[in-house]
Design a protein around this motif. Structure first.
Motif, PDB file in Angstrom:
ATOM      1  N   GLY A  66      41.136  29.033  35.692  1.00  0.00           N
ATOM      2  CA  GLY A  66      40.714  30.086  36.586  1.00  0.00           C
ATOM      3  C   GLY A  66      41.633  31.162  36.355  1.00  0.00           C
ATOM      4  O   GLY A  66      41.092  32.396  35.845  1.00  0.00           O
ATOM      5  N   SER A  67      42.932  31.190  36.456  1.00  0.00           N
ATOM      6  CA  SER A  67      43.780  32.342  35.904  1.00  0.00           C
ATOM      7  C   SER A  67      45.117  31.609  35.209  1.00  0.00           C
ATOM      8  O   SER A  67      45.845  31.073  35.682  1.00  0.00           O
ATOM      9  N   THR A  68      45.464  32.178  34.158  1.00  0.00           N
ATOM     10  CA  THR A  68      46.700  31.904  33.517  1.00  0.00           C
ATOM     11  C   THR A  68      47.729  32.084  34.422  1.00  0.00           C
ATOM     12  O   THR A  68      48.818  31.306  34.392  1.00  0.00           O
ATOM     13  N   ASN A  69      47.961  33.120  35.058  1.00  0.00           N
ATOM     14  CA  ASN A  69      49.060  33.379  36.037  1.00  0.00           C
ATOM     15  C   ASN A  69      49.252  32.283  37.194  1.00  0.00           C
ATOM     16  O   ASN A  69      50.212  31.966  37.616  1.00  0.00           O
ATOM     17  N   GLU A  70      48.004  31.743  37.603  1.00  0.00           N
ATOM     18  CA  GLU A  70      47.915  30.878  38.388  1.00  0.00           C
ATOM     19  C   GLU A  70      48.612  29.578  38.024  1.00  0.00           C
ATOM     20  O   GLU A  70      49.487  28.917  38.699  1.00  0.00           O
ATOM     21  N   GLU A 100      39.275  31.346  27.991  1.00  0.00           N
ATOM     22  CA  GLU A 100      38.387  32.247  28.891  1.00  0.00           C
ATOM     23  C   GLU A 100      38.964  31.851  30.283  1.00  0.00           C
ATOM     24  O   GLU A 100      39.559  30.538  30.573  1.00  0.00           O
ATOM     25  N   GLN A 101      38.996  32.927  31.028  1.00  0.00           N
ATOM     26  CA  GLN A 101      39.468  32.813  32.481  1.00  0.00           C
ATOM     27  C   GLN A 101      38.270  33.123  33.250  1.00  0.00           C
ATOM     28  O   GLN A 101      37.524  34.324  33.219  1.00  0.00           O
ATOM     29  N   THR A 102      38.114  31.998  34.247  1.00  0.00           N
ATOM     30  CA  THR A 102      36.706  32.396  35.217  1.00  0.00           C
ATOM     31  C   THR A 102      37.287  33.027  36.404  1.00  0.00           C
ATOM     32  O   THR A 102      36.224  33.330  37.196  1.00  0.00           O
ATOM     33  N   GLY A 140      40.093  35.432  36.206  1.00  0.00           N
ATOM     34  CA  GLY A 140      41.216  36.203  36.045  1.00  0.00           C
ATOM     35  C   GLY A 140      41.373  37.320  37.013  1.00  0.00           C
ATOM     36  O   GLY A 140      40.564  37.940  37.578  1.00  0.00           O
ATOM     37  N   ARG A 141      42.985  37.609  37.355  1.00  0.00           N
ATOM     38  CA  ARG A 141      43.203  38.439  38.396  1.00  0.00           C
ATOM     39  C   ARG A 141      43.788  39.714  37.940  1.00  0.00           C
ATOM     40  O   ARG A 141      44.872  39.735  36.845  1.00  0.00           O
ATOM     41  N   GLY A 142      43.595  40.880  38.351  1.00  0.00           N
ATOM     42  CA  GLY A 142      44.112  42.184  38.120  1.00  0.00           C
ATOM     43  C   GLY A 142      44.928  42.454  39.349  1.00  0.00           C
ATOM     44  O   GLY A 142      45.164  41.851  40.119  1.00  0.00           O
ATOM     45  N   ARG A 143      45.261  43.718  39.190  1.00  0.00           N
ATOM     46  CA  ARG A 143      46.589  44.118  40.297  1.00  0.00           C
ATOM     47  C   ARG A 143      45.593  44.382  41.423  1.00  0.00           C
ATOM     48  O   ARG A 143      44.257  44.697  41.444  1.00  0.00           O
ATOM     49  N   ALA A 144      46.242  44.528  42.587  1.00  0.00           N
ATOM     50  CA  ALA A 144      45.543  44.969  43.811  1.00  0.00           C
ATOM     51  C   ALA A 144      44.329  44.286  44.236  1.00  0.00           C
ATOM     52  O   ALA A 144      43.390  44.593  44.784  1.00  0.00           O
ATOM     53  N   ARG A 195      40.514  55.013  28.095  1.00  0.00           N
ATOM     54  CA  ARG A 195      40.070  53.728  28.587  1.00  0.00           C
ATOM     55  C   ARG A 195      40.635  52.500  28.638  1.00  0.00           C
ATOM     56  O   ARG A 195      41.733  52.312  27.622  1.00  0.00           O
ATOM     57  N   LYS A 196      40.386  51.598  29.231  1.00  0.00           N
ATOM     58  CA  LYS A 196      41.261  50.644  29.602  1.00  0.00           C
ATOM     59  C   LYS A 196      41.060  49.393  28.492  1.00  0.00           C
ATOM     60  O   LYS A 196      40.140  48.818  28.077  1.00  0.00           O
ATOM     61  N   LEU A 197      42.209  49.258  27.834  1.00  0.00           N
ATOM     62  CA  LEU A 197      42.452  48.151  26.815  1.00  0.00           C
ATOM     63  C   LEU A 197      43.099  46.894  27.015  1.00  0.00           C
ATOM     64  O   LEU A 197      42.721  46.033  26.411  1.00  0.00           O
TER      65      LEU A 197
HETATM   66  C1  BTN Z   1      45.444  44.871  35.531  1.00  0.00           C
HETATM   67  O1  BTN Z   1      45.319  45.671  34.899  1.00  0.00           O
HETATM   68  O2  BTN Z   1      44.782  45.108  36.689  1.00  0.00           O
HETATM   69  C2  BTN Z   1      46.127  43.585  35.214  1.00  0.00           C
HETATM   70  C3  BTN Z   1      45.277  42.615  34.512  1.00  0.00           C
HETATM   71  C4  BTN Z   1      46.104  41.495  34.082  1.00  0.00           C
HETATM   72  C5  BTN Z   1      45.313  40.399  33.271  1.00  0.00           C
HETATM   73  C6  BTN Z   1      45.898  39.204  32.715  1.00  0.00           C
HETATM   74  S1  BTN Z   1      44.810  38.166  31.723  1.00  0.00           S
HETATM   75  C7  BTN Z   1      46.210  36.731  31.962  1.00  0.00           C
HETATM   76  C8  BTN Z   1      46.728  36.854  33.281  1.00  0.00           C
HETATM   77  N1  BTN Z   1      46.089  36.196  33.971  1.00  0.00           N
HETATM   78  C9  BTN Z   1      45.347  36.675  35.014  1.00  0.00           C
HETATM   79  O3  BTN Z   1      44.792  36.075  35.757  1.00  0.00           O
HETATM   80  N2  BTN Z   1      45.598  37.958  34.890  1.00  0.00           N
HETATM   81  C10 BTN Z   1      46.575  38.452  33.702  1.00  0.00           C
END
Ligand code: BTN
Length: 274
Positions: free
Chosen positions: A33-37, A57-59, A61-65, A127-129
């Motif tokens: 799901g998410s490596t952070n999780e 692969e993350q299914t 993946g979490r970003g901010r906010a 652009r976001k890298l």
């Molecule tokens: C953002 O710009 O909003 C933060 C993005 C962070 C993405 C990474 S990918 C690995 C790790 N696991 C996640 O679910 N999110 C971070």
């Protein structure tokens, strides 16, 4: 659960990666799901400082906010690092991680400087890298662990991004015309990140100077909002990043605000005299 372990990443076993990176442990996933999780879960079960979680692969993946992070299989570096820095935490974690990640990408983007958009975005040409998501897990008022997640877009073609991101996102392959070997990027990123994050929580003069060079916001008009409520925090001309990591914003009345957290949106053109 949408989680599948892997024996190897880019042909390397977890133990070999841990040894070459100086990591305490490396957990590899084909899909997660998410490596952070996962890193947060490992923190709860006592995993040591310097544990790395890496997924193909993350299914989810979490970003901010509360945003999602597109993490298609094999196209980027999706990893999280578990840190146990003590009760003080690391307020500069996103900026320090951003600096190390920008340096790791530099050699693959000749002529395209990697900029840092405070506090956690890596940009090329606007652009976001890449992005960074730092999260703390607390226990009894003290930080039990910090998790810093790094997502780097490396091998995507434009069509690999969801339609709504295509305008705003990019990858090393799109920018440089050729994709970098993911292992080489990880070899540049992970040991440097471990070294730096163990090496003190203050910005050095050299790092501040580099942040100034890479600052994507300096000299532009921006508005900062609370990432959770969306409430306005401050608006003005970005004047750089302070030694404690605060974004400096000069408002229309000339007052300089020190912004410690928030989501930044550009509101207008560059300010004269940048
Ligand atoms: C953002 O710009 O909003 C933060 C993005 C962070 C993405 C990474 S990918 C690995 C790790 N696991 C996640 O679910 N999110 C971070």
């Amino acid at each position: 659960m949408d989680e599948l372990r892997a024996d190897r990443w880019e042909g390397e076993e977890a133990a070999a990666l841990a040894a070459r990176w100086g990591a305490a442990d490396v957990h590899l996933f084909a899909r997660v799901g998410s490596t952070n999780e996962v890193a947060r879960r490992l923190a709860t079960s006592g995993a040591p400082d310097g544990t790395v979680v890496l997924a193909e692969e993350q299914t989810a993946g979490r970003g901010r906010a509360g945003r999602s992070w597109s993490s298609p299989p094999g196209r980027g570096l999706w990893l999280s690092l578990l840190l146990r820095p003590g009760s003080e935490g690391l307020p500069l974690l996103p900026l320090l991680t951003g600096l190390v990640a920008a340096r790791a990408l530099d050699p693959f983007l000749p002529g395209s400087p990697v900029a840092i958009k405070w506090p956690n975005d890596l940009l090329v040409d606007g652009r976001k890298l890449g992005g960074i998501l730092a999260e703390a897990s607390w226990e009894g008022g003290a930080t039990r662990a910090l998790v810093v997640g790094v997502g780097l877009n490396l091998l995507q073609e434009r069509a690999d991004f969801p339609a709504e991101l295509r305008e705003h996102a990019t990858s090393v392959r799109i920018e440089a015309g050729t994709g970098p070997p993911r292992l080489e990027v990880a070899d540049r990123l992970v040991p440097a990140l471990l070294r730096r994050l163990r090496g003190g929580s203050e910005l050095t003069a050299a790092e501040l100077a580099e942040l100034r060079e890479r600052d994507a916001l300096r000299g532009t008009l921006v508005a900062v909002t609370d990432p959770h409520s969306g409430a306005p925090v401050a608006e003005g001309a970005a004047e750089g990043i302070d030694a404690d990591g605060a974004l400096l914003l000069r408002d229309a009345a000339g007052t300089v605000h020190r912004v410690r957290s928030g989501t930044v949106r550009a509101t207008g053109a560059a300010v004269e005299g940048r």
